[in-house]
Structure formats: C-alpha cells, structure tokens
Design an enzyme around this catalytic site. Structure first.
Site, PDB file in Angstrom:
ATOM      1  CG  ASP A 121      26.423  41.101  39.907  1.00  0.00           C
ATOM      2  OD1 ASP A 121      27.726  41.249  39.994  1.00  0.00           O
ATOM      3  OD2 ASP A 121      25.472  41.230  40.426  1.00  0.00           O
ATOM      4  CG  ASP A 182      31.162  42.167  45.500  1.00  0.00           C
ATOM      5  OD1 ASP A 182      31.446  42.807  46.332  1.00  0.00           O
ATOM      6  OD2 ASP A 182      29.914  41.465  45.737  1.00  0.00           O
TER       7      ASP A 182
HETATM    8  N1  GLY Z   1      28.823  39.491  44.250  1.00  0.00           N
HETATM    9  C1  GLY Z   1      27.914  38.981  45.350  1.00  0.00           C
HETATM   10  C2  GLY Z   1      28.725  38.161  46.400  1.00  0.00           C
HETATM   11  O1  GLY Z   1      29.667  37.914  46.382  1.00  0.00           O
HETATM   12  O2  GLY Z   1      27.960  37.839  47.241  1.00  0.00           O
END
Ligand code: GLY
Length: 399
Positions: A121, A182
């Site tokens: 992230d 993600d």
């Molecule tokens: N990246 C975490 C989500 O999409 O909830």
C-alpha cells in the site's frame, strides 16, 4: 425461466438508466465536489481553526455526517487519498485554501513514506499524495520522495515468484508469498519511477508482476481471485482465494475494478498489446456480470452475493471502473471505444444521482461503498477512496 425474466427486467432498467445519462452534467458534478470539499475542510478545521494534518479522512458511517479520521501511518492504506482529492480539487477550482490544505496533508506523509516499507500500500499512499502533488506543483521535493518510495516498494519483490509480496504480515497465516489484486494499482509508482530514473530494474519488476498475476490470478473467463498464494522458495502458484470477497470463486467487485484499472495503466506505460487485450477481457466480464446482477451501473459489493439486490452496493468499485474506462477507451477503436465511454458516463450519471451523492447528509461526495464485508467493517458507508476515483473520473471525462 425465472433467471431469464430477471435478466429482461434488468436490461429494461439499464436502458432507462442509459437514457438518463444524457442529462448528466460533469461541470455540475465537479462543482458539487468542490462544495463538499469546502464543507469537509471547515469541519476538519473544527472550532480551533487549525488542521491536524496527521489525521486523514477515512470513512463516514451511517449515523455520522463528518469524516472519521485515522492517524496517517504506514499501516493505514488510505492515507494518500485525501491529499489526492485536494490536489485534484485545486486543479479544478484553483482555490488557495485548498492548495494550502493539500500541501499540509501531503507533507504530513513524509515520515510515513520514508519509513521502512510496511506493505504494497506504500504505492497507494505515494501515488495519490506526492505523485498527484508533483503533477500539480512540479515541486522537485515531491518527486524525490516519490522516487524513494518506489525503491522502497521494490524491495518487496520476490524474483523467484515474479511478484511483489503484498502483505508481509500474512506470510505465516496464509502459508507463503501472497499477492493481492489491489497490488496491480501500485505498479504505477514503479512504472512512473522507472521512466523518471530510466531504471530498467523497476520497469522489469512492474512488468514481471503484471505478467505473473495475469498468468495465475485469473479464471478462464477473466474474473480474478483476490489473493494468489505462491511458494516463497520455488515460486510455484499454490492457489487463488479471497480475503475480502464473498467466496474464493466469486467476483468481488472492487477486486475486479483494481484489475481493470491496473491492466489499463500497465498498457499506458508498456504499450504491450497483450496487456491491452487483457484489460479488455477483465473489463468485459465485469460489465457482463454487472448487467446480470445490478439494477443500475453500480455493482453489488460482490456479484455473487446470493442476496442479490438485497446485498449492499459498492460505489467505490463503480468509481474505479468509470475512471479506468475513460482511459481504456482511448486505446481501443470504433465501437469498443464508444461503448467504454458510454458505460463510464452511465456509471458517473448514476453515481451523481441522489441515490449515491451524499449532498447535505454528510460531507463526502458519495454514499454506499463497502470496505471489508467479511470483517463487517465499512458496509454501506462513505469511504475516502470512492470519492478519490469519482473525482478522478469526472476530471477525465471533462478532459
Ligand atoms: N485495498 C484494499 C481494498 O480494496 O479494500
């Protein structure tokens, strides 16, 4: 037979939606966003007339009307979205107060971005704050911080597997090297830094991640697994499963939206036709399933939730897809390009209706997103990343 009649009814509802999209006005929607940002900034300044730049807006739950904030830290994956919203708002309204707030919230992230990498992230955090800020201000300082973050993100790459380790904290309980869909979004930081620094290493890491994910983390029809598990030592693919979706085999809407946006962006940087073809494949299955399962252009949080229309929606997925389609349509020809643009407009039209816009109910742009349904968190809420991609999509449409 029942399923057939249901599909006809949904098609009818969808065609009504399509007619409405001509009424949608992007300037009005952008002005609405500016007004909501002003209201949010006023509430964040609170009574003391000063911002706490280290507290980042994250969600507004049903009973609330102002942002619940979380401490900006490397474990808070959403820290970059609010600065990004402010930079995009400034690029639309050129308001000095918004610029000042954007600077303050961005610079509060310096220690977060420079701390040892916590997980993938770091990409979301950096792309939305320093990279967006650099785009608007051309401040060299922002560029340098973002480049350092890219180097730091790259340390999570496992060359034997060929992907970035998304969640180091889950290696033990998941049983190996994990890569989540993600993570495709965060390749943008590597591609951008590779271009800025002429770094073959960063470019090859991003390409390898996109390729390995394409080869392992999708089913035949183009729908994705949220998580791919690989053997850390010999790199073989063990299995695909879900963490935030309804089931291992289901289509978790936001996961698929990350794939659509991710592969479109990979094509932007690589110009490799395999990725363009793949971006269309993952998009087309999403659009097909959307039409089969939803009563408008905003998906259920998971397209396979057996409750059907009783299940919560996820406006954030619609925002990510709308923004991605407005890019993807530039890379394809003729009818396909028109189709993607029209679908994006329909999505934005629905999102801009009173069914989804928060308006006076709270200071966010949108309601009805779902964060982590299996964990029971942020269900049917206003969430900061929905607003971020909504604004990005509106700006892309205006462009
Ligand atoms: N990246 C975490 C989500 O999409 O909830």
């Amino acid at each position: 037979m029942k399923k057939f009649l249901w599909s006809i009814m949904l098609c009818f509802l969808m065609s009504c939606q399509q007619q409405q999209s001509s009424d949608f006005c992007v300037d009005e929607a952008l002005d609405y966003c500016s007004d909501q940002v002003n209201r949010a900034l006023t509430s964040l300044r609170d009574s003391t007339d000063a911002y706490d730049f280290t507290m980042m807006p994250r969600n507004i739950l049903e009973q609330d009307s102002v942002w619940n904030c979380r401490k900006a830290c490397s474990e808070e994956w959403c820290s970059g979205f609010w600065p990004g919203i402010l930079w995009m708002t400034f690029s639309h309204n050129h308001n000095e107060d918004v610029w000042e707030a954007a600077e303050g919230y961005t610079e509060a992230l310096i220690p977060v971005v420079e701390a040892p990498v916590y997980d993938h992230d770091l990409g979301f955090i950096t792309i939305n704050s320093f990279m967006k800020g650099y785009e608007v201000t051309h401040k060299e300082h922002y560029r340098e911080i973002a480049l350092r973050a890219a180097e730091s993100l790259a340390t999570l790459f496992n060359p034997t597997v060929g992907t970035i380790l998304s969640w180091p904290r889950h290696v033990k309980d998941f049983g190996g090297h994990n890569t989540i869909m993600d993570n495709m979004m965060n390749l943008e930081l590597l591609f951008w830094a590779a271009r800025e620094m002429k770094s073959e290493k960063l470019y090859h890491i991003a390409i390898s991640h996109a390729e390995t994910t394409m080869n392992n983390q999708f089913r035949e029809d183009g729908s994705c697994y949220h998580v791919a598990l690989y053997d850390t030592l010999d790199g073989h693919f063990i299995k695909g499963f879900t963490h935030q979706g309804y089931a291992d085999s289901s289509m978790w809407s936001r996961g698929q939206s990350w794939a659509i946006y991710g592969y479109t962006m990979v094509y932007r940087y690589s110009k490799d036709a395999r990725f363009l073809e793949f971006a269309q494949k993952v998009t087309d299955i999403y659009l097909q399933r959307l039409h089969e399962t939803s009563d408008d252009m905003v998906p259920l949080w998971d397209m396979d939730d057996p409750r059907g229309l009783e299940a919560p929606k996820d406006a954030s997925a619609a925002c990510v897809v709308a923004s991605a389609l407005l890019e993807l349509r530039k890379y394809v020809d003729g009818e396909k390009s028109k189709e993607y643009r029209s679908k994006a407009e329909q999505m934005l039209c629905d999102l801009s209706s009173d069914r989804y816009q928060s308006r006076e109910k709270n200071v966010a742009f949108l309601m009805h997103s779902t964060g982590h349904h299996p964990a029971g968190s942020e269900i049917d809420a206003s969430i900061i990343y929905a607003d971020y991609y909504y604004l990005e999509a509106l700006l892309r449409l205006k462009e």
